[in-house]
Scaffold this motif. Structure first.
Motif, short mmCIF file in Angstrom:
data_model
loop_
_atom_site.label_atom_id
_atom_site.label_comp_id
_atom_site.label_asym_id
_atom_site.label_seq_id
_atom_site.Cartn_x
_atom_site.Cartn_y
_atom_site.Cartn_z
N ALA A 140 -9.90 34.47 -27.30
CA ALA A 140 -8.44 34.36 -27.38
C ALA A 140 -7.85 35.72 -27.74
O ALA A 140 -8.50 36.55 -28.37
CB ALA A 140 -8.03 33.31 -28.41
N CYS B 227 -14.32 33.27 -29.19
CA CYS B 227 -13.51 32.32 -28.43
C CYS B 227 -12.80 32.99 -27.25
O CYS B 227 -12.36 32.30 -26.33
CB CYS B 227 -12.48 31.66 -29.34
SG CYS B 227 -13.21 30.77 -30.73
N TRP C 9 -11.48 26.29 -29.68
CA TRP C 9 -10.24 27.02 -29.98
C TRP C 9 -9.32 27.06 -28.78
O TRP C 9 -8.10 27.07 -28.91
CB TRP C 9 -10.55 28.44 -30.47
CG TRP C 9 -9.28 29.17 -30.81
CD1 TRP C 9 -8.60 30.07 -30.05
CD2 TRP C 9 -8.51 29.00 -32.00
NE1 TRP C 9 -7.46 30.49 -30.70
CE2 TRP C 9 -7.38 29.84 -31.90
CE3 TRP C 9 -8.65 28.22 -33.15
CZ2 TRP C 9 -6.42 29.93 -32.90
CZ3 TRP C 9 -7.69 28.31 -34.15
CH2 TRP C 9 -6.59 29.15 -34.02
N THR D 247 -5.56 29.72 -27.25
CA THR D 247 -4.39 29.91 -28.10
C THR D 247 -4.40 31.30 -28.71
O THR D 247 -5.33 31.66 -29.44
CB THR D 247 -4.37 28.87 -29.24
OG1 THR D 247 -4.45 27.56 -28.67
CG2 THR D 247 -3.11 29.00 -30.08
N GLU E 128 -6.85 24.56 -39.32
CA GLU E 128 -6.70 24.43 -37.87
C GLU E 128 -8.00 24.76 -37.15
O GLU E 128 -8.39 24.09 -36.20
CB GLU E 128 -5.55 25.32 -37.37
CG GLU E 128 -5.30 25.24 -35.89
CD GLU E 128 -4.82 23.87 -35.41
OE1 GLU E 128 -4.90 23.63 -34.19
OE2 GLU E 128 -4.38 23.04 -36.23
N ILE E 129 -8.68 25.79 -37.61
CA ILE E 129 -9.99 26.15 -37.04
C ILE E 129 -10.95 24.98 -37.19
O ILE E 129 -11.65 24.60 -36.25
CB ILE E 129 -10.55 27.43 -37.71
CG1 ILE E 129 -9.74 28.65 -37.26
CG2 ILE E 129 -12.03 27.61 -37.40
CD1 ILE E 129 -10.02 29.91 -38.07
N PRO F 24 -17.25 27.53 -29.53
CA PRO F 24 -16.07 28.39 -29.39
C PRO F 24 -15.01 27.85 -28.43
O PRO F 24 -13.84 28.22 -28.53
CB PRO F 24 -16.63 29.72 -28.89
CG PRO F 24 -17.97 29.40 -28.32
CD PRO F 24 -18.46 28.19 -29.05
N ARG G 115 -10.07 22.13 -34.77
CA ARG G 115 -10.43 22.41 -33.39
C ARG G 115 -11.95 22.47 -33.19
O ARG G 115 -12.44 22.18 -32.10
CB ARG G 115 -9.80 23.73 -32.94
CG ARG G 115 -8.30 23.63 -32.81
CD ARG G 115 -7.72 24.91 -32.27
NE ARG G 115 -6.27 24.85 -32.21
CZ ARG G 115 -5.54 25.56 -31.39
NH1 ARG G 115 -6.12 26.40 -30.54
NH2 ARG G 115 -4.24 25.48 -31.40
N ALA G 116 -12.67 22.87 -34.24
CA ALA G 116 -14.13 22.97 -34.12
C ALA G 116 -14.82 21.66 -34.47
O ALA G 116 -16.04 21.54 -34.35
CB ALA G 116 -14.63 24.08 -35.04
N LEU H 235 -3.35 34.43 -31.20
CA LEU H 235 -3.10 34.50 -32.63
C LEU H 235 -2.42 35.83 -32.93
O LEU H 235 -2.90 36.89 -32.50
CB LEU H 235 -4.43 34.39 -33.39
CG LEU H 235 -4.39 34.44 -34.90
CD1 LEU H 235 -3.63 33.24 -35.47
CD2 LEU H 235 -5.81 34.46 -35.46
N ILE I 93 -12.26 34.31 -33.52
CA ILE I 93 -11.27 33.86 -32.53
C ILE I 93 -11.17 34.85 -31.37
O ILE I 93 -11.11 34.45 -30.22
CB ILE I 93 -9.90 33.63 -33.21
CG1 ILE I 93 -10.00 32.44 -34.17
CG2 ILE I 93 -8.80 33.40 -32.17
CD1 ILE I 93 -8.81 32.27 -35.09
N LEU J 107 -16.91 26.84 -35.53
CA LEU J 107 -16.19 27.43 -34.40
C LEU J 107 -17.11 28.33 -33.59
O LEU J 107 -17.07 28.31 -32.36
CB LEU J 107 -14.97 28.22 -34.89
CG LEU J 107 -14.10 28.83 -33.79
CD1 LEU J 107 -13.44 27.73 -32.96
CD2 LEU J 107 -13.05 29.75 -34.40
#
Length: 196
Positions: A166, A164, A136, A139, A16-17, A133, A20-21, A141, A160, A129
């Motif tokens: 998050a 990022c 991401w 979202t 998933e990372i 950044p 998204r990256a 986590l 993250i 990522l």
């Protein structure tokens, strides 16, 4: 009620990372990885480890060893340098050189095949990522069910949360000063050091 929740293990989190990256790379299968390690062992011109390398379980153990080194995010040059510093000029020098040669040979052959393995994929996805950044988003986590993290997993949580921006929540069974949680103390301290 919570909507849009995904339950992922770390391998899927790394995918998933990467998504998204914007990172993509072909990942070696288990069989490809074992064959590449086998080639690296043959190409290392082992002397001290030659007898061990001839045993049926050596390549399988070398695959696990390579995965552990990569989960620790150690490049071949740094690994070689570290082993040489550990060995010095003493009797461990040849052993250190041969072990380092296996890892260097593996990574060189993996690159020549145009592949990455699962750990290198995760590592490179985290690099991507950190470079972008915003990919991401916000979202959050929530990490549950762990009492230890390898360096690659810790780096994902750190990237993250701290790159990022998050929200990252880690549920960790820990109470300061309790003997029962002594094994978790290292993970707790590492998370605190990263800004938890």
């Amino acid at each position: 009620a919570v909507f849009g929740v995904g339950v992922l293990r770390f391998d899927r989190l790394f995918r998933e990372i990467a998504r998204r990256a914007g990172y993509a790379a072909p990942v070696a299968s288990d069989v490809q990885r074992e064959l590449i390690v086998e080639e690296a062992v043959r190409g290392a011109r082992l002397e001290l480890l030659a007898e061990s390398a001839g045993q049926p379980g050596f390549v399988h153990a070398a695959v696990r060893f390579v995965a552990e080194v990569e989960r620790s995010m150690v490049e071949p040059a740094r690994f070689t340098q570290g082993l040489r510093a550990w060995a010095g000029d003493g009797p461990r020098q040849r052993y250190a050189d041969e072990v380092a040669a296996i890892y260097r040979g593996y990574r060189a052959r993996l690159e020549a095949a145009g592949l990455v393995d699962a750990e290198l994929f995760a590592w490179r996805a985290l690099d991507a990522l950190r470079a972008a950044p915003d990919g991401w988003g916000q979202t959050p986590l929530f990490v549950y069910g762990f009492d230890d993290f390898d360096p690659l997993q810790l780096d994902a949580l750190d990237a993250i949360a701290n790159r990022c921006g998050a929200d990252v929540t880690v549920s960790l069974p820990y109470e300061a000063g309790r003997t029962a949680f002594r094994a978790v103390a290292t993970a707790h301290q590492e998370l605190l050091a990263r800004g938890a």
